[in-house]
Write an enzyme that holds these catalytic residues in place. Sequence first.
Site, PDB file in Angstrom:
ATOM      1  N   HIS A 166       0.805  -1.194  -0.031  1.00  0.00           N
ATOM      2  CA  HIS A 166       0.109  -0.004   0.050  1.00  0.00           C
ATOM      3  C   HIS A 166       0.799   1.117  -0.054  1.00  0.00           C
ATOM      4  CE1 HIS A 166      -3.789  -1.706   0.444  1.00  0.00           C
ATOM      5  NE2 HIS A 166      -3.273  -2.866   1.016  1.00  0.00           N
ATOM      6  N   ASP A 388       3.284   9.377  -1.162  1.00  0.00           N
ATOM      7  CA  ASP A 388       2.007   8.640  -0.628  1.00  0.00           C
ATOM      8  C   ASP A 388       1.854   7.562  -1.675  1.00  0.00           C
ATOM      9  OD1 ASP A 388      -0.131   7.996   0.970  1.00  0.00           O
ATOM     10  OD2 ASP A 388      -0.753  10.084   0.788  1.00  0.00           O
TER      11      ASP A 388
HETATM   12  P1  ADQ Z   1      -3.177   6.199   4.603  1.00  0.00           P
HETATM   13  O1  ADQ Z   1      -1.691   6.603   4.672  1.00  0.00           O
HETATM   14  O2  ADQ Z   1      -3.897   5.950   5.635  1.00  0.00           O
HETATM   15  O3  ADQ Z   1      -3.049   4.818   3.733  1.00  0.00           O
HETATM   16  P2  ADQ Z   1      -4.921   7.416   2.530  1.00  0.00           P
HETATM   17  O4  ADQ Z   1      -4.994   6.682   1.455  1.00  0.00           O
HETATM   18  O5  ADQ Z   1      -5.150   9.089   2.530  1.00  0.00           O
HETATM   19  O6  ADQ Z   1      -3.687   7.323   3.706  1.00  0.00           O
HETATM   20  O7  ADQ Z   1      -6.178   6.767   3.520  1.00  0.00           O
HETATM   21  C1  ADQ Z   1      -6.727   7.758   4.820  1.00  0.00           C
HETATM   22  C2  ADQ Z   1      -8.016   7.155   5.110  1.00  0.00           C
HETATM   23  O8  ADQ Z   1      -8.202   7.707   6.349  1.00  0.00           O
HETATM   24  C3  ADQ Z   1      -8.862   7.942   4.139  1.00  0.00           C
HETATM   25  O9  ADQ Z   1     -10.016   6.844   3.522  1.00  0.00           O
HETATM   26  C4  ADQ Z   1      -9.773   9.133   5.014  1.00  0.00           C
HETATM   27  O10 ADQ Z   1     -10.992   9.294   4.800  1.00  0.00           O
HETATM   28  C5  ADQ Z   1      -9.387   8.636   6.096  1.00  0.00           C
HETATM   29  N1  ADQ Z   1      -9.134   9.720   7.242  1.00  0.00           N
HETATM   30  C6  ADQ Z   1      -8.087  10.649   7.138  1.00  0.00           C
HETATM   31  N2  ADQ Z   1      -8.280  11.462   8.118  1.00  0.00           N
HETATM   32  C7  ADQ Z   1      -9.289  11.168   8.801  1.00  0.00           C
HETATM   33  C8  ADQ Z   1      -9.852  11.830  10.086  1.00  0.00           C
HETATM   34  N3  ADQ Z   1      -9.440  12.929  10.438  1.00  0.00           N
HETATM   35  N4  ADQ Z   1     -11.265  11.043  10.075  1.00  0.00           N
HETATM   36  C9  ADQ Z   1     -11.545  10.193   9.647  1.00  0.00           C
HETATM   37  N5  ADQ Z   1     -11.056   9.604   8.666  1.00  0.00           N
HETATM   38  C10 ADQ Z   1      -9.906  10.151   8.088  1.00  0.00           C
HETATM   39  C11 ADQ Z   1      -2.276   3.803   3.036  1.00  0.00           C
HETATM   40  C12 ADQ Z   1      -1.130   4.401   2.101  1.00  0.00           C
HETATM   41  C13 ADQ Z   1      -1.880   5.208   0.962  1.00  0.00           C
HETATM   42  C14 ADQ Z   1      -3.029   4.387   0.370  1.00  0.00           C
HETATM   43  C15 ADQ Z   1      -3.796   3.390   1.329  1.00  0.00           C
HETATM   44  C16 ADQ Z   1      -4.762   2.489   0.662  1.00  0.00           C
HETATM   45  O11 ADQ Z   1      -0.317   5.189   2.890  1.00  0.00           O
HETATM   46  O12 ADQ Z   1      -0.944   5.844   0.115  1.00  0.00           O
HETATM   47  O13 ADQ Z   1      -3.648   5.244  -0.405  1.00  0.00           O
HETATM   48  O14 ADQ Z   1      -2.915   2.946   2.151  1.00  0.00           O
HETATM   49  O15 ADQ Z   1      -3.721   1.725  -0.321  1.00  0.00           O
END
Ligand code: ADQ
Length: 500
Positions: A166, A388
């Site tokens: 991921h 990311d």
């Molecule tokens: P993350 O590093 O966690 O995931 P991301 O893909 O942006 O990053 O996902 C974050 C998730 O958390 C989103 O679904 C968002 O809605 C939720 N989120 C963020 N802040 C929040 C808040 N304050 N309250 C509630 N929900 C919140 C890892 C990798 C990424 C990759 C994903 C999936 O680092 O690059 O996209 O896995 O593979």
Amino acid sequence: MSRLIVVSNRLPAPPATGPHLVGRETTVGGLAAAILGALQGRAGSLWVGWNGRTAASGRAAGTLLHHRREGVDLASFPLTSAELDGYYHGFCNQTLWPVLHCFQGRVRTRLRDEAAYDAVQGRFADLLMPMLRRDDLVWVHDYHLIPLGRELRRRGWRGRIGFFLHTPFPPLELWEVLPRPRGMLEALFEYDVVGFHVQGFLDNYVYCTRRLLGADWDGRRLAQAGRAQIASVYPVGIDPDAWRPHAGHGPAAGDGGEDAAARVGEASVANLKVLRGLQDRRMILGVDRLDYTKGIPQRLQAVERFFRRRPEWRRRAVYVQVASPSRVQIPEYAEQRRRIEATLGRVNGELSEPDWTPIRYLYRAYDRPLLARLYREADVGLVTPLRDGMNLVAKEYVAAQDPADPGVLILSHTAGAAQQLKDAVLVNAFVPADVAEGIAFALEMPLAERQRRHGRLLATVVDSTAEVWADRFVNDLERAVAASPYQVAGPEFVPPSTQI
Ligand code: ADQ
């Protein structure tokens, strides 16, 4: 149809604790939502992982708990505090995470963390083996469990195993910062299918494998010493319907029905008015886990620069940063939080007016209905990670917009999502001036241009969902039968075929 057995470090968080707030630290990562979606509807499937708790004793840590969530069977277990410290806080988050994201200066290696990482792989494998049936497809997720495939093979597992990363996969020079770069690659090579979000990460992996293992690459398969594996790109997505305007954004069934839904709606509207400063102000929104890879301090500098260089936007716009607590026990994360809070305190102190505060900061996790409303209300979605794997916030923001009057997505080149979402305003997250210009450009964009860009972005988000991602990966894993020498083995191991 084969059962799908998903294995990840962490299982989804326990049920929410309030109408909006889902606790101080939860598994809000994109992984959880995407995988739950993938497993729903596949009979007999199972998701195995750590339940987020610490066991009082080694014996308790070996006990599996079975439960069901949203139609999916989960089997979970706690970690001991020594495992948590060495494996999770140590090797996973202070060695692998910075290496994979190219933050070389933040890498910390300790022998005892490495040992804990290896030991936990063995524990996952021991717990898994009795649950596996011959035709199962085992799908392992993320950097926490790179050597798990090898541990399963050592215990005699001959079935198909796939691995999805991921995070980014770094260039060779960074990969070699790891303590055992060759050994970790050999472990990855045990999988029948290895997947990455975007082409650049696959290219890095193929290059490392060719250089360190001497593997051959035919554009689809890597082969070495009779072993073969499919290596490919599977961009992760979201369930766009869940984020669309007018999607059922009330609480889940059983949470109190329509009255509760109405309360949620009222609370959301009230919150949003407060966030905008009770005025008809434009809202720029950032939503992230509080992680140094997300580039929040650099983004705050960009926002500061924007308000300083474009004073006509003061009082007319506000930046809202929602940051969910993450890895709070690790000193770098506490330091990152302090840095963010010091910067926004300074900026607000210097730029605020009696009736206007430029930056609003919410340090908490919210549930999906409120997040969807926030996305929808925001005129600009500011998504500028320094690095990311994909970034699901960018896709959620696009899905949540009203197509008739959509907001503008600003996205950094260094997010995997930028490879797909090319109609975003693309900026360099390391250059605050570039991001500041992007903000002005987005706020001033005419409606027709916003609609044109949003239409194309939405088409991409809708074509590349979590379901499509999982289907493509699992299809390849099913087809990998013929490719892996382990698959034709039956009860006994058959020497690898060379016709790969
Ligand atoms: P993350 O590093 O966690 O995931 P991301 O893909 O942006 O990053 O996902 C974050 C998730 O958390 C989103 O679904 C968002 O809605 C939720 N989120 C963020 N802040 C929040 C808040 N304050 N309250 C509630 N929900 C919140 C890892 C990798 C990424 C990759 C994903 C999936 O680092 O690059 O996209 O896995 O593979």
